[in-house]
Motif scaffolding. Sequence first.
Motif, PDB file in Angstrom:
ATOM      1  N   HIS A  20       0.838  -1.198   0.000  1.00 20.74           N
ATOM      2  CA  HIS A  20       0.000   0.000   0.000  1.00 20.74           C
ATOM      3  C   HIS A  20       0.869   1.243   0.000  1.00 20.74           C
ATOM      4  O   HIS A  20       1.805   1.351   0.789  1.00 20.74           O
ATOM      5  N   LEU A  21       0.540   2.165  -0.901  1.00 20.90           N
ATOM      6  CA  LEU A  21       1.319   3.397  -1.016  1.00 20.90           C
ATOM      7  C   LEU A  21       0.546   4.535  -0.356  1.00 20.90           C
ATOM      8  O   LEU A  21      -0.625   4.751  -0.655  1.00 20.90           O
ATOM      9  N   ARG A  22       1.200   5.201   0.558  1.00 23.21           N
ATOM     10  CA  ARG A  22       0.576   6.321   1.275  1.00 23.21           C
ATOM     11  C   ARG A  22       1.367   7.568   0.914  1.00 23.21           C
ATOM     12  O   ARG A  22       2.574   7.655   1.250  1.00 23.21           O
ATOM     13  N   GLY A  23       0.731   8.525   0.283  1.00 22.53           N
ATOM     14  CA  GLY A  23       1.436   9.742  -0.146  1.00 22.53           C
ATOM     15  C   GLY A  23       1.658  10.678   1.034  1.00 22.53           C
ATOM     16  O   GLY A  23       0.702  11.158   1.640  1.00 22.53           O
ATOM     17  N   LEU A  24       2.922  10.923   1.351  1.00 23.67           N
ATOM     18  CA  LEU A  24       3.269  11.721   2.542  1.00 23.67           C
ATOM     19  C   LEU A  24       3.412  13.205   2.190  1.00 23.67           C
ATOM     20  O   LEU A  24       4.159  13.564   1.280  1.00 23.67           O
ATOM     21  N   ILE A  25       2.686  14.045   2.916  1.00 25.18           N
ATOM     22  CA  ILE A  25       2.820  15.496   2.751  1.00 25.18           C
ATOM     23  C   ILE A  25       3.259  16.075   4.092  1.00 25.18           C
ATOM     24  O   ILE A  25       2.532  16.005   5.081  1.00 25.18           O
ATOM     25  N   GLU A  26       4.461  16.619   4.115  1.00 28.50           N
ATOM     26  CA  GLU A  26       5.013  17.194   5.347  1.00 28.50           C
ATOM     27  C   GLU A  26       4.560  18.646   5.397  1.00 28.50           C
ATOM     28  O   GLU A  26       5.235  19.534   4.868  1.00 28.50           O
ATOM     29  N   VAL A  27       3.397  18.881   6.024  1.00 27.16           N
ATOM     30  CA  VAL A  27       2.687  20.150   5.822  1.00 27.16           C
ATOM     31  C   VAL A  27       3.272  21.331   6.595  1.00 27.16           C
ATOM     32  O   VAL A  27       3.027  22.481   6.235  1.00 27.16           O
ATOM     33  N   SER A  62      10.756  -7.237   2.498  1.00 27.43           N
ATOM     34  CA  SER A  62      10.848  -8.698   2.480  1.00 27.43           C
ATOM     35  C   SER A  62      11.057  -9.278   3.882  1.00 27.43           C
ATOM     36  O   SER A  62      11.296 -10.477   4.033  1.00 27.43           O
ATOM     37  N   ARG A  63      10.950  -8.425   4.910  1.00 25.29           N
ATOM     38  CA  ARG A  63      11.083  -8.912   6.289  1.00 25.29           C
ATOM     39  C   ARG A  63       9.886  -8.482   7.132  1.00 25.29           C
ATOM     40  O   ARG A  63      10.005  -8.243   8.324  1.00 25.29           O
ATOM     41  N   GLY A  64       8.732  -8.335   6.498  1.00 29.42           N
ATOM     42  CA  GLY A  64       7.506  -8.080   7.267  1.00 29.42           C
ATOM     43  C   GLY A  64       6.686  -6.878   6.834  1.00 29.42           C
ATOM     44  O   GLY A  64       5.491  -6.808   7.123  1.00 29.42           O
ATOM     45  N   ALA A  65       7.296  -5.895   6.149  1.00 29.07           N
ATOM     46  CA  ALA A  65       6.552  -4.669   5.830  1.00 29.07           C
ATOM     47  C   ALA A  65       5.641  -4.851   4.615  1.00 29.07           C
ATOM     48  O   ALA A  65       5.920  -5.651   3.712  1.00 29.07           O
ATOM     49  N   ASN A  66       4.534  -4.068   4.586  1.00 32.45           N
ATOM     50  CA  ASN A  66       3.599  -4.110   3.446  1.00 32.45           C
ATOM     51  C   ASN A  66       3.131  -2.711   3.038  1.00 32.45           C
ATOM     52  O   ASN A  66       2.108  -2.584   2.354  1.00 32.45           O
ATOM     53  N   VAL A  67       3.860  -1.692   3.477  1.00 30.88           N
ATOM     54  CA  VAL A  67       3.466  -0.307   3.181  1.00 30.88           C
ATOM     55  C   VAL A  67       4.715   0.498   2.844  1.00 30.88           C
ATOM     56  O   VAL A  67       5.784   0.261   3.417  1.00 30.88           O
ATOM     57  N   VAL A  68       4.569   1.435   1.880  1.00 29.67           N
ATOM     58  CA  VAL A  68       5.636   2.417   1.616  1.00 29.67           C
ATOM     59  C   VAL A  68       4.972   3.796   1.590  1.00 29.67           C
ATOM     60  O   VAL A  68       3.824   3.928   1.149  1.00 29.67           O
ATOM     61  N   MET A  69       5.678   4.789   2.087  1.00 28.64           N
ATOM     62  CA  MET A  69       5.119   6.143   2.133  1.00 28.64           C
ATOM     63  C   MET A  69       5.919   7.084   1.234  1.00 28.64           C
ATOM     64  O   MET A  69       6.812   7.796   1.708  1.00 28.64           O
ATOM     65  N   PRO A  70       5.592   7.106  -0.076  1.00 29.96           N
ATOM     66  CA  PRO A  70       6.341   7.992  -0.983  1.00 29.96           C
ATOM     67  C   PRO A  70       6.130   9.453  -0.577  1.00 29.96           C
ATOM     68  O   PRO A  70       5.022   9.866  -0.244  1.00 29.96           O
ATOM     69  N   ASN A  71       7.216  10.211  -0.628  1.00 29.13           N
ATOM     70  CA  ASN A  71       7.167  11.607  -0.185  1.00 29.13           C
ATOM     71  C   ASN A  71       6.663  12.503  -1.318  1.00 29.13           C
ATOM     72  O   ASN A  71       7.259  12.554  -2.388  1.00 29.13           O
ATOM     73  N   LEU A  72       5.557  13.203  -1.064  1.00 34.22           N
ATOM     74  CA  LEU A  72       4.990  14.116  -2.069  1.00 34.22           C
ATOM     75  C   LEU A  72       5.226  15.582  -1.713  1.00 34.22           C
ATOM     76  O   LEU A  72       4.732  16.478  -2.395  1.00 34.22           O
TER      77      LEU A  72
END
Length: 354
Positions: A45-52, A292-302
Amino acid sequence: MIPTGENLTRDDILRWLHEPDEEKLQMLWDTADRVRHEVVGDAVHLRGLIEVSNHCARTCRYCGVNAENKAVERYRMTEDEILSCAKRAAEYGFGTVVMQAGEDEGLSGKFVAGIIEKIKTLGDLAVTLSLGERSDEDTGLWKEAGANRYLLRFETSDATLYKKIHPDRGARVSNRIEQLKRLRGMGYEIGGGVMVGIPGQSYDTLADDLMLMRQLDLDMIGIGPYIPHPATPLADRSLFPELVKGVQALSDETTVCKVLALARLLCPEANLPSTTALATINREAGRAHGLSRGANVVMPNLTPQQYRVLYEIYPSKAGIHETAEIGMDAIRAQLAALGRSAGTGYGSRKHTGE
Ligand code: SAH
């Protein structure tokens, strides 16, 4: 067979945290990967990160944007800037937008609520907030406006260590664990987590952290290495002599991956990001190792370029000089190499039996 869920004991956890043998650790990685595949599947799952905003009212000893660091140039994104980043998340097909910031009262309850409502009109997007310890009035308003999740790492389960690295804000006593419970009561999915290798953190503390993650039944768990920021008090360990007693937990990639893999075994249904901090300490392979060691999410920086360099919670953050496009190309290539696909939909926490 490595036990999982309720069957994994604190002693098992401690043994893994102390395990030096790479062949044995490969079993831990493989088991975490199998449990991830069986319980939450292969989608990332990709979560778009906005550092507001990097304004912050707090004095966290570990964080580069804490209020006492006068060298930081402060910014707060406008509503239009935030919405154009959220639009980009929708265009990229992400299911979630994450708004993260320092604890910034300049982001008023109403201002943030208005933005949440507008993000919801851009597409079918879940909204995650990571805005620090805000009042129940504000978090309640944001829930009503449509926010879905709240990230508030408890940082460490050791109350004494927590107090040293995360001072109260004036008369407001900090209790992130209690606040997480209240946020769940309001209807949020809740995300906790820790930094690994904080000065003064032992392997026993990390074992307690992991037990707490299971006890809180967290929906999301963020785990990354502690990375010293030279402009923070905690980077100068001589200022904290009492912290360096006992067996100091390492902040290296293997230790972070152990905590991540064990979190997957303890909380099989949780959403676990392969964090940017992990990608920072191993730029080549950190993110792939997490996945490959447990994670299923990445938070691409927008976050727009001019701001992301100022959101320096720790130095040399991976991707800080990239554009969102370049970051996304890298993530797509990494997912393809791992044989994993980008998730669709919100990617909410799984509940077994549903
Ligand atoms: N103000 C929000 C968001 C903070 S940034 C909040 O306090 O919740 C998100 C996370 O970055 C923090 O919870 C912390 O775990 C992590 N972080 C902060 N400083 C760090 C450092 N020096 N090294 C590694 N991680 C850090």
